[in-house]
Design a protein around this motif. Structure first.
Motif, PDB file in Angstrom:
ATOM      1  N   LYS A 140      -5.102   6.788   0.412  1.00  0.00           N
ATOM      2  CA  LYS A 140      -4.273   6.539   1.596  1.00  0.00           C
ATOM      3  C   LYS A 140      -4.667   7.434   2.765  1.00  0.00           C
ATOM      4  O   LYS A 140      -3.882   7.656   3.690  1.00  0.00           O
ATOM      5  CB  LYS A 140      -2.792   6.732   1.238  1.00  0.00           C
ATOM      6  CG  LYS A 140      -2.325   5.723   0.191  1.00  0.00           C
ATOM      7  CD  LYS A 140      -0.854   5.821  -0.128  1.00  0.00           C
ATOM      8  CE  LYS A 140      -0.489   4.785  -1.185  1.00  0.00           C
ATOM      9  NZ  LYS A 140       0.926   4.848  -1.579  1.00  0.00           N
ATOM     10  N   ASP A 143      -1.086  10.401  -1.299  1.00  0.00           N
ATOM     11  CA  ASP A 143      -1.581   9.720  -2.495  1.00  0.00           C
ATOM     12  C   ASP A 143      -3.068   9.394  -2.351  1.00  0.00           C
ATOM     13  O   ASP A 143      -3.625   9.357  -1.243  1.00  0.00           O
ATOM     14  CB  ASP A 143      -0.771   8.436  -2.703  1.00  0.00           C
ATOM     15  CG  ASP A 143      -1.013   7.790  -4.047  1.00  0.00           C
ATOM     16  OD1 ASP A 143      -1.525   8.478  -4.952  1.00  0.00           O
ATOM     17  OD2 ASP A 143      -0.706   6.594  -4.192  1.00  0.00           O
ATOM     18  N   LEU A 181      -3.734   7.188   6.961  1.00  0.00           N
ATOM     19  CA  LEU A 181      -2.443   6.615   7.343  1.00  0.00           C
ATOM     20  C   LEU A 181      -1.728   7.537   8.318  1.00  0.00           C
ATOM     21  O   LEU A 181      -1.657   8.753   8.120  1.00  0.00           O
ATOM     22  CB  LEU A 181      -1.565   6.397   6.110  1.00  0.00           C
ATOM     23  CG  LEU A 181      -1.885   5.192   5.212  1.00  0.00           C
ATOM     24  CD1 LEU A 181      -0.890   5.128   4.065  1.00  0.00           C
ATOM     25  CD2 LEU A 181      -1.843   3.898   6.008  1.00  0.00           C
ATOM     26  N   ASP A 197      -0.288  10.235   3.684  1.00  0.00           N
ATOM     27  CA  ASP A 197      -1.613  10.190   3.055  1.00  0.00           C
ATOM     28  C   ASP A 197      -1.709  11.088   1.838  1.00  0.00           C
ATOM     29  O   ASP A 197      -2.804  11.492   1.439  1.00  0.00           O
ATOM     30  CB  ASP A 197      -2.683  10.590   4.075  1.00  0.00           C
ATOM     31  CG  ASP A 197      -2.439  11.982   4.667  1.00  0.00           C
ATOM     32  OD1 ASP A 197      -1.395  12.601   4.368  1.00  0.00           O
ATOM     33  OD2 ASP A 197      -3.304  12.457   5.430  1.00  0.00           O
ATOM     34  N   ASN A 210       0.827  -1.204   0.000  1.00  0.00           N
ATOM     35  CA  ASN A 210       0.000   0.000   0.000  1.00  0.00           C
ATOM     36  C   ASN A 210       0.867   1.262   0.000  1.00  0.00           C
ATOM     37  O   ASN A 210       0.548   2.254  -0.664  1.00  0.00           O
ATOM     38  CB  ASN A 210      -0.934   0.006   1.212  1.00  0.00           C
ATOM     39  CG  ASN A 210      -1.925   1.157   1.166  1.00  0.00           C
ATOM     40  OD1 ASN A 210      -2.473   1.476   0.109  1.00  0.00           O
ATOM     41  ND2 ASN A 210      -2.152   1.784   2.314  1.00  0.00           N
ATOM     42  N   ARG A 211       1.965   1.212   0.749  1.00  0.00           N
ATOM     43  CA  ARG A 211       2.877   2.348   0.759  1.00  0.00           C
ATOM     44  C   ARG A 211       3.743   2.382  -0.500  1.00  0.00           C
ATOM     45  O   ARG A 211       4.143   3.455  -0.962  1.00  0.00           O
ATOM     46  CB  ARG A 211       3.778   2.319   2.000  1.00  0.00           C
ATOM     47  CG  ARG A 211       3.050   2.579   3.313  1.00  0.00           C
ATOM     48  CD  ARG A 211       4.036   2.805   4.433  1.00  0.00           C
ATOM     49  NE  ARG A 211       4.784   4.053   4.245  1.00  0.00           N
ATOM     50  CZ  ARG A 211       5.770   4.463   5.043  1.00  0.00           C
ATOM     51  NH1 ARG A 211       6.130   3.726   6.078  1.00  0.00           N
ATOM     52  NH2 ARG A 211       6.393   5.605   4.812  1.00  0.00           N
ATOM     53  N   ASN A 241       0.228  12.457  10.201  1.00  0.00           N
ATOM     54  CA  ASN A 241       0.359  11.959   8.821  1.00  0.00           C
ATOM     55  C   ASN A 241       1.727  12.199   8.202  1.00  0.00           C
ATOM     56  O   ASN A 241       1.909  12.003   7.003  1.00  0.00           O
ATOM     57  CB  ASN A 241      -0.716  12.607   7.937  1.00  0.00           C
ATOM     58  CG  ASN A 241      -0.487  14.103   7.750  1.00  0.00           C
ATOM     59  OD1 ASN A 241       0.219  14.746   8.536  1.00  0.00           O
ATOM     60  ND2 ASN A 241      -1.099  14.682   6.724  1.00  0.00           N
TER      61      ASN A 241
END
Length: 628
Positions: free
Chosen positions: A318, A315, A321, A313, A262-263, A328
């Motif tokens: 996301k 992107d 996060l 966050d 995900n990252r 963040n």
């Protein structure tokens, strides 16, 4: 041949994030005319081999240096010009052909094999330029950047690319003639997709083969320096190309990218995010920056998409996060950027590190010691967006939206800013700068000239994208040349003359750049007259008697006897009037001289009056002051 003990020492530095010139041993290095050493980092690979022209693309296995993750081979029969790749077998037994991350040249697209290269042996002749660069204080010097996308600045009639040599012969004289101090090249690192403009990079140590060889690029840089033009290049350390034969899962596992998919997945740009907290990735990226600055003599790097490295966050998809502190911020990304700037400035304190950062993150250009990121400059994207939004408006609405201009005065010293009118604002349906302007063709040019005076006068260094200098009507297209035919049109030709005159004024007038980042650099005169949509302020130099008066009229109504406050009585003269017929305006007779008397105005002890042209701007300088 590099002995294993030496290689182990170099590998240790690489693996601890302290190898800032790792291009000196990783990759392919010719040892003599027909022998080369190959070293590649693939820590989780089950097997690594090199394949290429020299072995009929059959595996020549590398051996892993114990506890280093580095694979090594010295191979005979390798010569300059041979193509090669690495064959990587991952822990799952699957084999893939991968690029050399440290390749300094690739074959022409659509291929992506690396080219065996001889060491750089360029005999640089730019010592005088580098010596001046070391002695100069960049913050107190003019910085007027011409942003260029080489693939679309000029092309041949058959639509083929110009070469680096042709750019040296045509772009350098053009930039010199127009009075810019630097060129900023959109990424020239190797990339496969033209539509990415170079921001989805394949090679972090290789100039793109589109325009010629590495040697030809070095010649281009040298010729820029010999013409007293600096060279800045866009660089992308946040993310890399999505292709599976590039850096993605290089050893069969997440290697350069984050372990967390995900990252790692950059959905917005269709790329993979570097794991900026990994020591080896830090060595790789900082080495890339050092390569361009040290081996290629670049004068600076504009670091792309810094916000993507600052926030977890940033992107799409996301949201929510957070880090271990519950906010963040991307703590690894912040630490990497600080480390990058510390290393670069320790080795090369005179180069420019520039952040393209779109948020209000504090301290982008503050020192790392003070908790900042350590950049020299930040693009002022807020100023750019607000200024363009204001000028795109029908003038009748500008009086009610004057805060779009005045708000920037509140934060203009929060960072050390570059004021950009960049490529991002003239593409994807946003229209060219000239086409953004309201009204008929005449008024569009009048607005554009006024906006360019505003760019010149506002505190901060300057950047303009190619084509804006003559007011190209079509928005930028990366797949074709600029519309050079426009210069046959009288209005475009006069706009081009105006830009050259404006750049000359900027270069010669110290108050326009000497105190760019000092609150004493601006004296407020009349910045809040929203009702009349006019503005006036003074750019102050280090010496009190050296200053430039700027006056603006943002509506098509002439203002007679417009009063401007100044610090001294005496004689003043016109530097430029946007409505001068030479530049496409309607004034055939200019007011060129002004006398300031003791009439106080807007906090200043003296003042004079001018006729402020409709939809126009003036720059005025003192010539004989009464300083008693």
């Amino acid at each position: 041949m590099v002995l294993h003990a030496e290689l182990a020492d170099k590998s240790y530095l690489f693996n601890t994030g302290k190898s800032f010139k790792s291009y000196g041993f990783l990759g392919c290095h010719l040892l003599d005319d027909e022998q080369a050493e190959f070293n590649v980092w693939a820590p989780n690979a089950k097997k690594v081999a090199v394949v290429g022209d020299f072995n009929n693309w059959q595996d020549s296995p590398l051996k892993q240096i114990k506890d280093t993750g580095i694979w090594h081979l010295v191979l005979d029969g390798v010569k300059a010009g041979d193509l090669y790749k690495f064959s990587i077998t991952g822990p799952d037994g699957k084999r893939a052909l991968k690029i050399d991350p440290y390749a300094t040249e690739f074959e022409k697209k659509p291929g992506d094999a690396a080219v065996v290269m001889k060491p750089i042996n360029h005999k640089w002749k730019d010592g005088l330029w580098l010596g001046r660069r070391k002695r100069s204080k960049a913050l107190q010097r003019p910085l007027n950047i011409y942003e260029v996308h080489l693939g679309s600045w000029r092309r041949h009639e058959d639509d083929s690319y110009y070469s680096y040599e042709e750019f040296a012969n045509e772009l350098i004289p053009y930039v010199k003639q127009h009075g810019y101090t630097h060129v900023e090249l959109m990424p020239i690192m190797e990339h496969l997709l033209d539509a990415s403009w170079g921001y989805q990079q394949l090679g972090y140590f290789a100039t793109t083969s589109r325009f010629g060889t590495r040697a030809e690029f070095l010649n281009f840089v040298e010729k820029c320096h010999l013409a007293n033009i600096g060279v800045i290049v866009d660089w992308v350390p946040g993310h890399f190309i999505r292709n599976y034969d590039a850096l993605y899962q290089y050893d069969g596992t997440p290697t350069f990218e984050y372990q967390d998919e995900n990252r790692a997945d950059n959905k917005r740009w269709g790329a993979w995010n570097f794991d900026l907290g990994k020591a080896q990735v830090q060595s790789f990226l900082i080495s890339s920056a050092m390569y361009w600055l040290e081996e290629c003599h670049l004068d600076g790097l504009r670091v792309d998409a810094v916000s993507n490295m600052l926030y977890l966050d940033y992107d799409d998809g996301k949201e929510g996060l957070t880090n271990k502190n519950g906010d963040n911020r991307n703590l690894e990304g912040i630490a990497f950027l600080q480390k990058l700037n510390q290393v670069i400035h320790r080795e090369h304190p005179d180069v420019l590190m520039i952040a393209e950062e779109s948020s209000a993150y504090k301290g982008v250009t503050d020192t790392v010691e003070n908790g900042g990121l350590g950049f020299d400059y930040k693009w002022n994207l807020g100023w750019m967006h607000d200024t363009l939004k204001f000028f795109e408006m029908d003038p009748v609405y500008r009086c009610n939206n004057f805060q779009l201009l005045t708000f920037a005065f509140v934060y203009m010293y929060n960072e050390k800013f570059i004021l950009p009118f960049s490529h991002d604002e003239v593409v994807h349906g946003k229209k060219s700068l000239m086409h953004k302007m309201p009204g008929d063709r005449y008024n569009q040019f009048a607005n554009l000239r006024t906006m360019m005076i505003y760019l010149l006068a506002f505190p901060g260094k300057k950047l303009r994208f190619m084509g804006s200098e003559w007011g190209q009507f079509l928005e930028w297209r990366d797949w074709s040349s600029l519309e050079w035919v426009d210069l046959k049109d009288d209005m475009n030709h006069k706009m081009d003359i105006f830009t050259t005159a404006l750049n000359e004024i900027y270069h010669n007038q110290r108050p326009l750049w000497e105190l760019d980042h000092n609150p004493e650099g601006v004296v407020y005169s009349n910045t809040d007259d929203a009702a009349s949509s006019t503005m006036g302020f003074i750019r102050q130099g280090k010496r009190k008697h050296q200053f430039v008066v700027a006056a603006f009229n943002f509506v098509p109504v002439e203002r007679k006897k417009y009063r401007i406050g100044v610090p001294f009585t005496g004689e003043y003269e016109l530097l430029i009037n946007t409505e001068d017929e030479r530049y496409g305006g309607t004034w055939t007779k200019l007011e060129t001289n002004f006398t300031a008397d003791k009439t106080p105005f807007h906090g200043q002890p003296a003042s004079f009056t001018v006729t402020l042209p409709a939809m126009g701007a003036l720059l005025i300088q003192p010539i004989k002051l009464n300083r008693g």
